[in-house]
Scaffold this active site. Structure first.
Site, short mmCIF file in Angstrom:
data_model
loop_
_atom_site.label_atom_id
_atom_site.label_comp_id
_atom_site.label_asym_id
_atom_site.label_seq_id
_atom_site.Cartn_x
_atom_site.Cartn_y
_atom_site.Cartn_z
N ASP A 45 -5.78 -2.90 -1.89
CA ASP A 45 -7.22 -2.73 -2.15
C ASP A 45 -7.55 -3.16 -3.58
OD1 ASP A 45 -5.59 -0.59 -2.80
OD2 ASP A 45 -7.01 0.97 -2.21
N LYS A 94 0.89 -1.16 0.00
CA LYS A 94 0.00 0.00 0.00
C LYS A 94 0.92 1.20 0.00
CE LYS A 94 -3.95 2.08 0.26
NZ LYS A 94 -4.88 2.12 -0.90
N ASP A 111 -3.18 -11.60 5.71
CA ASP A 111 -4.18 -12.20 6.60
C ASP A 111 -5.56 -12.00 5.97
OD1 ASP A 111 -5.65 -13.18 8.70
OD2 ASP A 111 -5.06 -11.63 10.14
N ASP A 116 -8.10 -14.87 3.85
CA ASP A 116 -9.47 -15.26 4.21
C ASP A 116 -10.40 -15.07 3.01
OD1 ASP A 116 -8.68 -15.80 6.84
OD2 ASP A 116 -10.54 -14.97 7.66
MN MN Z 1 -6.80 -14.60 9.64
#
Ligand code: MN
Ligand code: NAD
Length: 357
Positions: free
Chosen positions: A222, A189, A246, A250
Site C-alpha cells: 500500500d 504486506k 499485477d 497497471d
Molecule cells: Mn493485470
C-alpha cells in the site's frame, strides 16, 4: 545467419491489429540488420477458434509451441465469452504450461508522452517491475462448498514455495544488478499477512547475500502504491507477488501515459521452454476493428523478445525508432495524437530504415 522461430498468436480484439503491426516492424528490422531472420508461424487460436472448436487452442497446442524460440502474443478477451474461459484457456495455459515464472514489466514515460502525474519530467520514471507469475494468490488453490446455501463458502489460498520465491528473487536481483542504479525494492504486506509475506521477506534477505552490489529495501504494497505517485524517481527495480505486482503494474502503465504503451515479458529464465512477449493491455472491445489501437506496447515487447533471443542491437534499434516516432508526435489518440495504428507502424518502419521523420 541466425534464425529465430517465432510463434505469433494475435488472438482477440486489437491483438489482431497490433501483432501484425509488430511483425511488419520486425520484418523491417531483420532486413535492416541483415544478420538474423525471423521464421514466423501464425496461430489462429483465441475466441473465434473457441466458437468453432469448443476450446481456445488445440489439445496439443503446448506441444506445438515447444518448438519455437519465443511466442509473440496479442490479447485475449471476448464480449460473449467469460473471461476465465478465455484467459485460462490460452494465455494462462501457456504461462503455466511453460513455467514462465517471471513476468517483467518495464515502465518509462516515452519522449513526447505525458504522464498524468503533474510533477513527472521525462527521465524521472525508469522502473522495472518483476512479478511472480507462477504461484502466490493466483495459484488456483481453493474451492467452493455449500453452493447455493446460506452457509456457502469460497476459499482462495495463496501459495508461496521456497523454490518459487527464491527463483523470482534471483531474477529480480539479477535485473537490479544489470541496471545503473542497482536498487531493488521488495514489496510485501508482511505486517498483515504474517506467514507467506514474512517468508517472502526472509528469502529476499537470503538471496540478497549473493548480490552485495545491489542495494535492497522492503516496502509494504500500500505504501508502494502511494510512493509510485508521490516519489516516482525513488524507484528502480521492484519485485512483488503475483497479485501485488499485477495491481502495481497497471498503476505503472497508467503513470506512463497509457496502457497502450505498456509491454511485458513472461519469461522462463531457465530457458527450458519458450518465453512469451505481449502488450499488457487486453482486447479493448471499445476500439477493436477501428484501426486506432496503439501498437507501441507491442513494439516495445518486441524489443524485449529480441534481447531474450540474443539480438540486443536490433532491440535497441527498434526502441530508438519507437522513441523517435513518439517524439515526432506521431501518436495514437490514447496518448493525445490522431494517428492510426497503420500510420504509427509506417513511421516506425521508416525510422528503422533510417529515414528522417
Ligand atoms: Mn493485470
Ligand atoms: P483493455 O486493456 O482491453 O482496455 C482498457 C482500456 O484501455 C480501454 O478503454 C481500451 O480502449 C484502452 N486500451 C487498451 N489497449 C490499448 C491500445 N493498445 N491502444 C489504445 N487504447 C488501448 O482492458 P479491459 O477493457 O478491462 O478488458 C477487455 C478484455 O480484455 C477483457 O475480456 C479482459 O479480460 C481482457 N484482458 C486481457 C488481457 C490479456 O490478454 N493479457 C489483459 C487485460 C484484459
Amino acid at each position: 545467419m541466425r534464425t529465430h522461430k517465432i510463434a505469433a498468436i494475435p488472438a482477440d480484439g486489437i491483438g489482431q491489429e497490433v501483432i501484425p503491426a509488430g511483425l511488419a516492424v520486425l520484418r523491417a528490422l531483420a532486413e535492416r540488420c541483415g544478420d538474423f531472420t525471423l521464421d514466423v508461424e501464425h496461430f489462429d487460436w483465441g475466441s473465434d477458434y473457441y466458437r468453432a472448436n469448443g476450446r481456445m487452442m488445440p489439445e496439443d497446442g503446448l506441444e506445438t509451441l515447444k518448438r519455437f524460440d519465443a511466442i509473440y502474443f496479442g490479447a485475449v478477451g471476448d464480449k460473449d465469452l467469460p473471461d476465465d474461459i478465455t484467459l485460462w484457456g490460452l494465455r494462462l495455459k501457456i504461462c503455466q504450461g511453460f513455467d514462465q515464472y517471471a513476468n517483467i514489466r518495464p515502465t518509462r514515460v516515452l519522449p513526447g508522452l505525458t504522464s498524468p502525474l503533474r510533477a513527472v519530467e521525462p527521465g524521472d520514471i525508469d522502473w522495472v517491475i518483476v512479478r511472480e507469475n507462477s504461484e502466490g494468490e493466483y495459484a488456483g488453490h481453493g474451492g467452493r462448498a455449500h453452493r447455493g446455501h446460506p452457509e456457502e463458502i469460497a476459499t482462495e489460498t495463496a501459495i508461496f514455495t521456497r523454490a518459487g520465491v527464491t527463483r523470482i528473487m534471483r531474477t529480480a536481483f539479477e535485473i537490479a544488478k544489470s541496471r545503473p542504479r542497482r536498487l531493488l525494492t521488495v514489496v510485501t504486506k508482511s505486517n498483515a499477512q504474517k506467514h507467506g509475506m514474512v517468508f517472502w521477506d526472509e528469502i529476499a534477505a537470503e538471496v540478497a547475500r549473493d548480490y552485495p552490489t545491489v542495494t535492497w529495501e522492503k516496502e509494504l504494497v500500500d505504501a508502494m502504491a502511494a510512493r509510485m505517485i508521490q516519489r516516482p524517481g525513488s524507484i528502480d527495480t521492484v519485485v512483488a507477488t503475483n497479485l501485488h505486482a499485477d495491481i502495481l503494474s497497471d498503476l505503472a502503465g497508467a503513470v506512463a501515459g497509457s496502457l497502450g504503451v505498456a509491454p511485458t515479458a513472461n519469461l522462463d529464465p531457465s530457458r527450458r521452454y519458450p518465453s512469451m512477449f505481449e502488450p499488457i493491455h487486453g482486447s479493448a472491445f471499445d476500439i477493436a476493428g477501428k484501426g486506432v489501437a496503439n501498437p507501441v506496447a507491442t513494439f516495445w515487447t518486441a524489443t524485449m523478445m529480441l534481447e531474450h533471443l540474443g539480438e540486443p542491437v536490433a532491440g535497441r534499434l527498434l526502441m530508438e525508432a519507437v522513441e523517435r516516432v513518439c517524439a515526432a508526435g506521431i501518436r495514437t489518440r490514447d496518448v493525445g495524437g490522431t494517428a492510426t495504428t497503420a500510420e504509427v507502424t509506417e513511421a516506425v518502419i521508416a525510422a528503422i530504415k533510417g529515414a528522417n521523420l
